[in-house]
Design a protein around this motif. Structure first.
Motif, mmCIF file in Angstrom:
data_model
loop_
_atom_site.group_PDB
_atom_site.id
_atom_site.type_symbol
_atom_site.label_atom_id
_atom_site.label_comp_id
_atom_site.label_asym_id
_atom_site.label_seq_id
_atom_site.Cartn_x
_atom_site.Cartn_y
_atom_site.Cartn_z
ATOM 1 N N ALA A 175 0.823 -1.217 0.000
ATOM 2 C CA ALA A 175 0.000 0.000 0.000
ATOM 3 C C ALA A 175 0.852 1.261 0.000
ATOM 4 C CB ALA A 175 -0.933 -0.004 1.214
ATOM 5 N N LEU A 176 1.967 1.226 0.712
ATOM 6 C CA LEU A 176 2.730 2.455 0.930
ATOM 7 C C LEU A 176 3.973 2.602 0.061
ATOM 8 C CD1 LEU A 176 2.450 2.587 4.825
ATOM 9 C CD2 LEU A 176 1.248 4.056 3.186
ATOM 10 N N ALA A 177 4.402 1.531 -0.572
ATOM 11 C CA ALA A 177 5.675 1.565 -1.306
ATOM 12 C C ALA A 177 5.777 2.734 -2.306
ATOM 13 C CB ALA A 177 5.904 0.227 -2.016
ATOM 14 N N PRO A 178 4.766 2.950 -3.142
ATOM 15 C CA PRO A 178 4.921 4.034 -4.122
ATOM 16 C C PRO A 178 5.096 5.407 -3.477
ATOM 17 C CG PRO A 178 3.119 2.552 -4.753
ATOM 18 C CD PRO A 178 3.520 2.190 -3.353
ATOM 19 N N LEU A 179 4.446 5.625 -2.348
ATOM 20 C CA LEU A 179 4.567 6.926 -1.682
ATOM 21 C C LEU A 179 5.965 7.131 -1.130
ATOM 22 C CD1 LEU A 179 1.187 6.945 0.293
ATOM 23 C CD2 LEU A 179 1.731 8.178 -1.834
ATOM 24 N N LEU A 180 6.498 6.101 -0.497
ATOM 25 C CA LEU A 180 7.819 6.237 0.113
ATOM 26 C C LEU A 180 8.909 6.309 -0.933
ATOM 27 C CD1 LEU A 180 7.286 3.876 3.130
ATOM 28 C CD2 LEU A 180 7.941 6.293 3.255
ATOM 29 N N LYS A 181 8.761 5.480 -1.947
ATOM 30 C CA LYS A 181 9.766 5.464 -3.007
ATOM 31 C C LYS A 181 9.875 6.833 -3.677
ATOM 32 C CE LYS A 181 12.706 2.838 -5.107
ATOM 33 N NZ LYS A 181 13.704 2.073 -4.348
ATOM 34 N N ASN A 182 8.744 7.537 -3.726
ATOM 35 C CA ASN A 182 8.715 8.833 -4.393
ATOM 36 C C ASN A 182 8.778 10.010 -3.417
ATOM 37 O OD1 ASN A 182 8.121 8.412 -7.494
ATOM 38 N ND2 ASN A 182 6.982 6.830 -6.377
ATOM 39 N N GLY A 183 9.004 9.699 -2.166
ATOM 40 C CA GLY A 183 9.183 10.777 -1.187
ATOM 41 C C GLY A 183 7.987 11.686 -1.007
ATOM 42 N N LEU A 184 6.801 11.141 -1.120
ATOM 43 C CA LEU A 184 5.612 11.992 -1.085
ATOM 44 C C LEU A 184 5.050 12.232 0.306
ATOM 45 C CD1 LEU A 184 3.394 11.056 -4.152
ATOM 46 C CD2 LEU A 184 5.094 12.854 -3.888
ATOM 47 N N ILE A 185 5.511 11.472 1.273
ATOM 48 C CA ILE A 185 4.877 11.597 2.591
ATOM 49 C C ILE A 185 5.882 11.860 3.702
ATOM 50 C CG2 ILE A 185 2.859 10.190 2.053
ATOM 51 C CD1 ILE A 185 4.317 7.804 3.344
ATOM 52 N N ASP A 186 5.345 12.440 4.744
ATOM 53 C CA ASP A 186 6.102 12.635 5.981
ATOM 54 C C ASP A 186 6.338 11.262 6.603
ATOM 55 O OD1 ASP A 186 6.876 12.974 8.608
ATOM 56 O OD2 ASP A 186 5.327 14.439 9.082
ATOM 57 N N LYS A 187 7.588 10.863 6.679
ATOM 58 C CA LYS A 187 7.890 9.491 7.076
ATOM 59 C C LYS A 187 7.591 9.196 8.546
ATOM 60 C CE LYS A 187 11.177 9.263 3.388
ATOM 61 N NZ LYS A 187 12.394 10.021 3.007
ATOM 62 N N SER A 188 7.370 10.236 9.324
ATOM 63 C CA SER A 188 7.049 9.999 10.746
ATOM 64 C C SER A 188 5.539 9.935 10.979
ATOM 65 C CB SER A 188 7.631 11.124 11.593
ATOM 66 O OG SER A 188 6.906 12.323 11.363
ATOM 67 N N SER A 189 4.774 10.052 9.909
ATOM 68 C CA SER A 189 3.314 10.206 10.088
ATOM 69 C C SER A 189 2.520 8.934 9.798
ATOM 70 C CB SER A 189 2.813 11.310 9.148
ATOM 71 O OG SER A 189 2.852 10.872 7.788
ATOM 72 N N ILE A 190 3.203 7.814 9.574
ATOM 73 C CA ILE A 190 2.503 6.638 9.063
ATOM 74 C C ILE A 190 1.751 5.851 10.143
ATOM 75 C CG2 ILE A 190 2.779 4.424 7.863
ATOM 76 C CD1 ILE A 190 5.273 5.666 6.492
ATOM 77 N N ILE A 191 0.486 5.616 9.849
ATOM 78 C CA ILE A 191 -0.350 4.774 10.710
ATOM 79 C C ILE A 191 -0.994 3.706 9.842
ATOM 80 C CG2 ILE A 191 -2.509 4.747 12.033
ATOM 81 C CD1 ILE A 191 -1.706 7.576 13.035
ATOM 82 N N ALA A 192 -0.882 2.455 10.267
ATOM 83 C CA ALA A 192 -1.517 1.360 9.534
ATOM 84 C C ALA A 192 -2.519 0.665 10.446
ATOM 85 C CB ALA A 192 -0.469 0.364 9.039
ATOM 86 N N ASP A 193 -3.776 0.712 10.028
ATOM 87 C CA ASP A 193 -4.860 0.100 10.802
ATOM 88 C C ASP A 193 -5.365 -1.097 9.982
ATOM 89 O OD1 ASP A 193 -7.023 1.148 13.138
ATOM 90 O OD2 ASP A 193 -7.850 -0.150 11.582
ATOM 91 N N SER A 194 -5.070 -2.294 10.440
ATOM 92 C CA SER A 194 -5.325 -3.498 9.643
ATOM 93 C C SER A 194 -6.391 -4.370 10.271
ATOM 94 C CB SER A 194 -4.035 -4.311 9.493
ATOM 95 O OG SER A 194 -3.070 -3.589 8.764
ATOM 96 N N LYS A 195 -7.160 -5.034 9.419
ATOM 97 C CA LYS A 195 -8.255 -5.891 9.872
ATOM 98 C C LYS A 195 -8.107 -7.236 9.195
ATOM 99 C CE LYS A 195 -9.665 -1.402 9.732
ATOM 100 N NZ LYS A 195 -9.008 -0.315 8.941
ATOM 101 N N SER A 196 -8.076 -8.289 10.001
ATOM 102 C CA SER A 196 -7.821 -9.615 9.464
ATOM 103 C C SER A 196 -8.957 -10.578 9.746
ATOM 104 C CB SER A 196 -6.543 -10.183 10.081
ATOM 105 O OG SER A 196 -6.348 -11.525 9.669
ATOM 106 N N GLY A 197 -9.185 -11.488 8.811
ATOM 107 C CA GLY A 197 -10.047 -12.640 9.054
ATOM 108 C C GLY A 197 -9.393 -13.584 10.049
ATOM 109 N N VAL A 198 -10.175 -14.561 10.503
ATOM 110 C CA VAL A 198 -9.781 -15.352 11.659
ATOM 111 C C VAL A 198 -8.769 -16.446 11.324
ATOM 112 C CG1 VAL A 198 -10.692 -16.656 13.619
ATOM 113 C CG2 VAL A 198 -12.066 -14.867 12.596
#
Lengths: 361, 361, 361, 361
Positions: A175-198
């Motif tokens: 999900a995040l690779a293109p943003l980081l590779k291209n330097g588009l985001i503040d690298k200290s701002s990342i939050i990942a909220d994940s939901k998994s099946g059982v």
């Protein structure tokens, strides 16, 4: 007996089938892997090993194989002895237990695809800190390649040890690779909220896993302390070119399969959605299994497949981008990604045996 | 674009691929059929037609095909016009609507596999009585073969019209066939209590179908009046050699796929379980897709496959036998059985394209 | 602390609250019972005992009680010692374990409502045969009253031991009672096909109970051998005036709560639905908790309540009647029926504390 | 007929029962409200109105009320005419439709509790922007009090119009209030990631709502554009003393009821978990329905109740706090909160009629 449709295949293959063994075949990921290898035109399964069901028929443990796949599960010990007879070992043992099997296979010169976490973390200290045990073979860590083909295909080709990515990390990193590779985001701002099946919780008898406790409920767990965190951070740091620390929160939801990751980051400056979309499409333009979509991903559309769907929204009010990715945790998050890695290592078409659409409904 | 793993196949086939069209491709059964044909090594899809989504991309209706299968849905009218270009028509229209399409295909000399009920009932009067409409082409009814390969394989081979069995009938007929064929039960004593997942109700927007109304509940419906009753009775009567009337009760349960049928009958005299087991195993000994098991079937073990599991118990206290069968309603109960029929008609290996184990979990 | 709305109640009660103890309070039925007693205006809970969680806070085991009900679970041993302090014991121990507790309470002169099977079967031999253990107190069996108020209210009033009915039996007996009482059916023709939610399997850690194994599947189990069979037969025999043997098949379906029983019997002669409807409505005309409906019952309409819905169909083709009943297995099938019994014994309004509509959705 | 257990109540009440009408009673929130009012000791229901089911029995639409609650649904028009006969109107119409009903009730001098969004947003411009329609009575907006008792109890007491909070906002605001009130977080850093059961989508026939489309899947929707966003921001801004903008992402998960909100914010400086725990416990120390817990909330523990569970984690690695809250969307997120507001307005015990533990499982 193997599935009969194999006869259509393997005409092109000159040197015979790839002989594969699965250690830990009776867990959910191992079983899914067995399903895939049974249908893979270039593979024959040499053994399925187990810690709990030694000498039982695989088809008595998983009755979906009744009359379809005729294997007797061997013990882990026996599997060790059979390493000399195979071309590739898939190791689906619990972390901590996997180390030794990987080492043994490596010493025999066999390719290993390890579905545990034991070789994912490059730093033995980070491993010790999060997994609360010492790595027995720290010198092997640098031999291991993190098996996310979309990022590390070239290294995978020649690797002898593949650390097959965790399910949550696969969804978040893609999900995040293109943003980081291209330097588009503040690298200290990342939050990942994940939901998994059982199925991500494994096949273990525990009151917290029984139907009536899980059904009709959702929970978050291991806030700030899930072991996939350092794995995600390691890969995001490589992409971002500096040390990245994130907030990662896993959740358990009442369904069998699937992970949806909702990722937040602050954009560096103002960006149009269309520009970022172009960037995502470019980044994944050669990746068959990653689909960047205009809408918002849902796990139903990737079920039982190796596909990852990614969609996102740019929120000008907050200056944040929200990226959502969907995978099947047992497939792209485990077994089918392992097959993808095997295909790369053995120089066959990367899509072989995993090239089917998600099943619905 | 078709799925790339097809390249491994069709080397043996001299006369090119079988060209198939699907009418009603945007219902659940039609969509499942499309999935199977996409993966079938000897088939290419010529068209997917729809009543509701004309000119829309199939992958926008079912996003599991995003970037995998690139079809634009055509109207039913267009599909009629394209009949000349195909070798086989799969007709997945609602009953009543299907008649004309089958007739048109028949007239063109094309093989037709009809997933509706329109050609399943041999008697036009029985059809009228249960479906509350007149059959427009009663003279075609005798041309149609009931497409349950385990019972009618020879007739299927040369049929021009296949009436692909209903989901409930498939599960009940396979469960009871060995008993009736061998005269083991009182023919007036048969009760079939069937439980279906919700995909059997189709993809229609109706309050009784929405999640919150179906979830956490079970219901029986159409007591003594479900339209699959005469279909089951017709086939059981053929097997039993006389007119058979049964009690059939369908139920809806909160899961996506699967049918479990629990069938009761009074045994003629005293029989040991082992003897009846031998009889069942003999009856299905050449049938790859029907597995007679020692335990009790569960739908999870046949999910997303063409398999049918059958188990039973002999109750000496009551003199009854209880036979339980499990299938996937969208597969052996619809789409994969249609493919099985196609394979037979075209003289290719019956398992082609449907020869994979059930998926779990 | 008890729930504050109790203050509205118990003004009329002169002799103080009924003091109740629950043995086996940490199983699903026991917990549901605790919920009901907490809200019952005439009851105060004296103890909650447990085999597994001694000295733990009830609200740490079931966090729905956090800050609402402040009990520390005591051991079964302690519960035995506290029998002198209570007016009524609810015993929700497993069968075999319950016998002793009931005996001890009986000896102390305390009313006992036993949710286990230990006192349901009047014949010690039948008990031994089906439960595979000897009854320690066969002389007490005749003291026990089968606690189905709709059939045995008068006996319940003066009983010292109530054998609270099983969940399946409650649903089947209520469905068939009017037919047997009026001699409308062939007594040898009864088949009961029941479907239960997963809470019926109890709160035990077992792989067959975990979410991913139960979800998206249905199974039949214990064909012809479920222990509720003799209990159903005993009560049906009383109603029918002769020994009745039935076929009973339980099924497990993916939902938390609810039982639907589909019951089949051959009618003695020809009967109009309207006549039988009148008979059912008459039979249950004074029964608040049994609703005879025109349609077909669904478990969603009785969830979390003491209600039983019954509907039926007369099938002239087969000469059979199909009766469908729906209950909540943890409520009318266990805990709320136990409260109903308690209310009768203590001479208070039978609906007290259980007089609320089912919750939906 | 009303539920009989009411007879135990209302002895203390001198001036008779509160007469209540529900507009929009046949939606899920309206129906849940009817359930609560039926059981409320101080309320009698004067009418249930509907847009879709005029003149139908309420118990034929929701069969859980069969034989329990005997109401015929009236039209919205009739409900308007009956306003003079009631003490309080609960308005559960869709936004846009609710405005007029509230105005009419206000003009009659009747208390109104509006479950729609029409009076939640204090600024008519913000309302127009997010809801894409003009407010017809902007002068009434300042009369309306936002009905979150834990924050606005004193204003609620004397309000004539209560804007009953949205489900997502209730969960997010309660989670974050202590932090903002105490200035502990960076107000620009707030992200709320919420997951809702399907009843939140209402009772409407739409393909995206049907069982097979929702089951076994999770999706995010309305990224950065959900209409609950300005409502959350308004209340957080009041708490924080300045204008606050947040990222809010709703998700739909396969269960009937419940919302879990996972909220992220950057802490101002270093704080120990124990200090923040003390602060949370203090903030909610007089709030019966908000429970601050040591672990992580799960929606199963608040199901079918007015309770909100809150837990949190302090992550020193990232400097963030993660706060998780769980409510039942139809209860604390709608109907039981409306009853709580009514209780406050009418000066009766705030817990009346909603003072029961969550139901499990």
């Amino acid at each position: 007996m193997v599935l009969a449709f194999k006869k259509y295949y393997n005409i092109e293959r000159m040197f015979g089938m790839i002989k594969a063994g699965i250690m830990g075949a009776t867990g959910y990921a191992g079983q899914q892997l067995a399903w895939l290898l049974l249908n893979h035109p270039e593979v024959e399964i040499s053994f399925l090993s187990t810690n709990s069901y030694e000498d039982e028929a695989f088809s008595s443990i998983y009755k979906n194989y009744y009359g379809v796949a005729d294997y007797t599960c061997v013990s882990t010990k026996t599997a060790f002895e059979m390493l000399g007879d195979i071309d590739v070992l898939f190791c689906s043992l619990p972390h901590g237990k996997s180390m030794d099997a990987v080492k043994a296979a490596y010493d025999k010169g066999i390719k290993v695809i390890d579905l545990s976490a034991d070789y994912r973390i490059g730093s033995k200290d980070t491993y010790s800190e999060w997994y609360e045990l010492e790595h027995s073979y720290p010198f092997l860590l640098e031999k291991a390649v993190y098996g996310l083909p979309e990022l590390h295909r070239d290294s995978i080709k020649n690797a002898r040890i593949i650390a097959n990515p965790g399910c949550y990390p696969t969804s978040v990193i893609l999900a995040l690779a293109p943003l980081l590779k291209n330097g588009l985001i503040d690298k200290s701002s990342i939050i990942a909220d994940s939901k998994s099946g059982v199925s991500g919780a494994g096949r273990s008898a525990d009151i917290s896993n029984i139907y009536t406790e899980v059904n009709e409920s959702i929970k978050a767990y291991k806030l700030g302390s899930h072991r996939h965190t350092p794995e995600i951070e390691q890969e995001l740091s490589k992409l971002g070119g500096e040390n990245i620390v994130i907030s990662f929160t896993p959740h358990l939801i009442p369904m069998n399969r699937g992970i949806l990751s909702t990722c937040y980051a602050t954009l560096n400056g103002s960006h149009e959605k269309s520009d970022i979309m172009k960037l995502y499409k470019d980044f994944y333009k050669d990746e068959f299994f990653v689909k960047v979509i205009d809408g918002v991903p849902e796990t139903r559309w990737v079920k039982s497949s190796n596909f990852c769907h990614i969609g996102f929204s740019v929120d000008k009010r907050t200056g944040r981008i929200v990226v959502v990715s969907a995978i099947d945790n047992l497939m792209k998050g485990a077994a089918s990604q392992a097959v993808q890695n095997m295909n790369i290592i053995f120089g066959i078409d990367e899509k072989t045996g995993i090239n089917f659409a998600p099943t619905f409904p």
